[in-house]
Scaffold this active site. Structure first.
Site, PDB file in Angstrom:
ATOM      1  N   SER A  69       0.831  -1.207   0.000  1.00 41.89           N
ATOM      2  CA  SER A  69       0.000   0.000   0.000  1.00 41.89           C
ATOM      3  C   SER A  69       0.869   1.262   0.000  1.00 41.89           C
ATOM      4  CB  SER A  69      -0.905   0.012   1.227  1.00 41.89           C
ATOM      5  OG  SER A  69      -1.583  -1.212   1.349  1.00 41.89           O
TER       6      SER A  69
HETATM    7  C1  LIG Z   1      -3.332  -3.908  -0.488  1.00 51.85           C
HETATM    8  S1  LIG Z   1      -2.835  -5.518  -0.110  1.00 51.85           S
HETATM    9  C2  LIG Z   1      -2.285  -5.387   1.562  1.00 51.85           C
HETATM   10  C3  LIG Z   1      -1.020  -4.671   1.800  1.00 51.85           C
HETATM   11  C4  LIG Z   1      -0.336  -5.129   3.051  1.00 51.85           C
HETATM   12  N1  LIG Z   1      -1.008  -4.757   4.272  1.00 51.85           N
HETATM   13  C5  LIG Z   1       1.122  -4.748   3.087  1.00 51.85           C
HETATM   14  O1  LIG Z   1       1.598  -4.201   4.070  1.00 51.85           O
HETATM   15  O2  LIG Z   1       1.805  -5.055   2.102  1.00 51.85           O
HETATM   16  C6  LIG Z   1      -4.354  -6.396   0.167  1.00 51.85           C
HETATM   17  C7  LIG Z   1      -4.147  -7.827   0.544  1.00 51.85           C
HETATM   18  O3  LIG Z   1      -5.375  -8.317   1.074  1.00 51.85           O
HETATM   19  C8  LIG Z   1      -5.465  -9.676   0.726  1.00 51.85           C
HETATM   20  N2  LIG Z   1      -6.863 -10.088   0.901  1.00 51.85           N
HETATM   21  C9  LIG Z   1      -7.909  -9.885   0.065  1.00 51.85           C
HETATM   22  N3  LIG Z   1      -9.028 -10.427   0.563  1.00 51.85           N
HETATM   23  C10 LIG Z   1      -8.699 -10.966   1.759  1.00 51.85           C
HETATM   24  C11 LIG Z   1      -9.421 -11.674   2.738  1.00 51.85           C
HETATM   25  N4  LIG Z   1     -10.722 -11.925   2.582  1.00 51.85           N
HETATM   26  N5  LIG Z   1      -8.760 -12.104   3.846  1.00 51.85           N
HETATM   27  C12 LIG Z   1      -7.440 -11.859   3.997  1.00 51.85           C
HETATM   28  N6  LIG Z   1      -6.696 -11.204   3.085  1.00 51.85           N
HETATM   29  C13 LIG Z   1      -7.307 -10.761   1.983  1.00 51.85           C
HETATM   30  C14 LIG Z   1      -4.962  -9.705  -0.701  1.00 51.85           C
HETATM   31  O4  LIG Z   1      -4.593 -11.014  -1.077  1.00 51.85           O
HETATM   32  C15 LIG Z   1      -3.800  -8.733  -0.623  1.00 51.85           C
HETATM   33  O5  LIG Z   1      -2.605  -9.400  -0.363  1.00 51.85           O
END
Ligand SMILES: C[S@@+](CC[C@H](N)C(=O)[O-])C[C@H]1O[C@@H](n2cnc3c(N)ncnc32)[C@H](O)[C@@H]1O
Length: 385
Positions: free
Chosen positions: A84
């Site tokens: 992000s």
């Molecule tokens: C924008 S990224 C997160 C960035 C992260 N916090 C970082 O520091 O790099 C969003 C993440 O949420 C995950 N995601 C999407 N739906 C999800 C769910 N239902 N439960 C857990 N993770 C999920 C995606 O696979 C993705 O890796």
């Protein structure tokens, strides 16, 4: 240019609160971003082959695409994971309002950087992070360990929270929802806080902060221009205009004076319209250069197979052609929602709030929780099928 420059720029822009500054300094983003990333044009950038470009992408205040199509090699190029934007990471951590000893659940581990920042501030034992993609979860766990952090990294669907380590003082999601799962509220202590990106099919999105009360409800306001990828179960099914708007489709035809400038492009109008008109996506297709002023706004609801096209040309002014197909008259719904937003005084998005109740229902309101609006928040998947 390196991590120290990134932190210095965040500080200079006033986007890094004092209590997080030394944490950001101690936890370099580049230790968490994978060697293969994608640039703004979705071209792959390999760290070893193009170290300067890789470093340029990682050390700027912007999101970095770290996975496409859930890792499938031949997909459509859908961004399924990213690191992000650092100033948004800092903003969300600030909104989370943590203090020593608090236990935090993160939904969406991604690269692991945010989990590392939390673990550096609160200690490994107080941080649980959940990632739906088991491959990403494994990679993040390894990176965290290499950097000296051992929070609990769980490969699971974070929409169910992670009851194993509840209760939490804080829950932070780093993927956007259209509905706040009640599990997140149930797993947060009374007095605790939930911070999550929130959007609708029409508008992605803003940030929602909910404070959890003794009676099992959680309530709070929206605020801020924060666009995130959807949690996996709330993705809108893919589909281009070519796939959805077919030449053989029957349609009604009418004209309108309404120009899309405000209903489609204004942040606050779009937010309100998205709350009022569930499941509707908007796509703008320009004929040539945007400056030509000739374009078509397509409104599409994948769930009901409805679409509307709204054709804008510079002249003659004010008689724009509208075609509508399917059981939902999407243009009429949009126009009525826009009218409603103007009638209620054109409220900015941060005058809206949400209360989640133990029956899992969500009540939208303006200004104070007792001023509930008769609206159903975008149910996303249920409609989009
Ligand atoms: C924008 S990224 C997160 C960035 C992260 N916090 C970082 O520091 O790099 C969003 C993440 O949420 C995950 N995601 C999407 N739906 C999800 C769910 N239902 N439960 C857990 N993770 C999920 C995606 O696979 C993705 O890796």
């Amino acid at each position: 240019m390196g991590h120290a420059d990134l932190v210095a720029r965040l500080v200079e822009a006033g986007g890094l609160p004092g209590e997080w500054r030394s944490v950001f300094e101690r936890v370099p983003r580049d230790a968490f971003v994978p060697d293969l990333v994608w640039d703004d044009d979705r071209r792959p950038v390999h760290r070893a082959r193009e170290p300067g470009r890789w470093s340029g992408l990682v050390h700027r205040d912007a999101p970095v695409v770290t996975q496409l199509d859930d890792g499938a090699p031949d997909g459509v190029g859908y961004v399924s994971s990213s690191a992000s934007m650092p100033s948004i990471v800092a903003l969300m951590l600030d909104e989370l309002d943590v203090a020593e000893g608090m236990r935090v659940l993160e939904i969406g581990t991604g690269t692991g950087w945010n989990a590392a920042l939390l673990a550096a501030r609160l200690g490994d034992g107080n941080v649980t992070t959940v990632e739906v993609d088991p491959v990403l979860a494994g990679l993040a766990r390894a990176r965290l360990a290499r950097a000296g952090f051992r929070p609990a990294v769980v490969a699971a669907d974070g929409m169910a929270g992670w009851p194993g380590h509840a209760p939490y003082d804080r829950v932070i999601a780093t993927a956007a929802v259209r509905r706040v799962p009640y599990a997140w509220v149930a797993q947060t202590r009374p007095g605790g806080r939930i911070v999550t990106p929130f959007g609708t099919a029409f508008h992605n999105g803003t940030l929602l902060r909910l404070d959890v009360r003794d009676d099992g409800t959680a309530s709070g306001r929206f605020g801020g221009d924060v666009g995130f990828m959807w949690t996996r179960s709330e993705r809108t099914p893919h589909g281009s205009v070519e796939e959805r708007v077919l030449p053989g489709h029957d349609h009604t035809e009418s004209t309108t004076d309404l120009h899309p400038y405000e209903p489609v492009s204004d942040f606050d109008a779009g937010f309100a319209i998205g709350l009022r008109v569930p499941g509707m996506l908007a796509t703008v297709v320009h004929d040539g250069a945007p400056a030509d002023g000739r374009f078509t706004v397509y409104l599409m609801d994948p769930g009901s197979d409805s679409w509307a096209s709204w054709r804008i040309t510079p002249r003659p002014r004010g008689r724009y052609r509208v075609r509508q197909h399917g059981p939902r008259a999407l243009f009429d719904e949009l126009a009525a929602a826009y009218d409603w937003w103007r009638r209620i005084g054109r409220p900015a998005h941060d005058r809206f709030g949400l209360t989640v109740t133990p029956d899992g229902r969500q009540h939208l309101w303006t200004d104070t929780p007792d001023r509930v609006l008769d609206l159903v928040p975008d149910p996303g998947k249920e409609r989009a099928g």
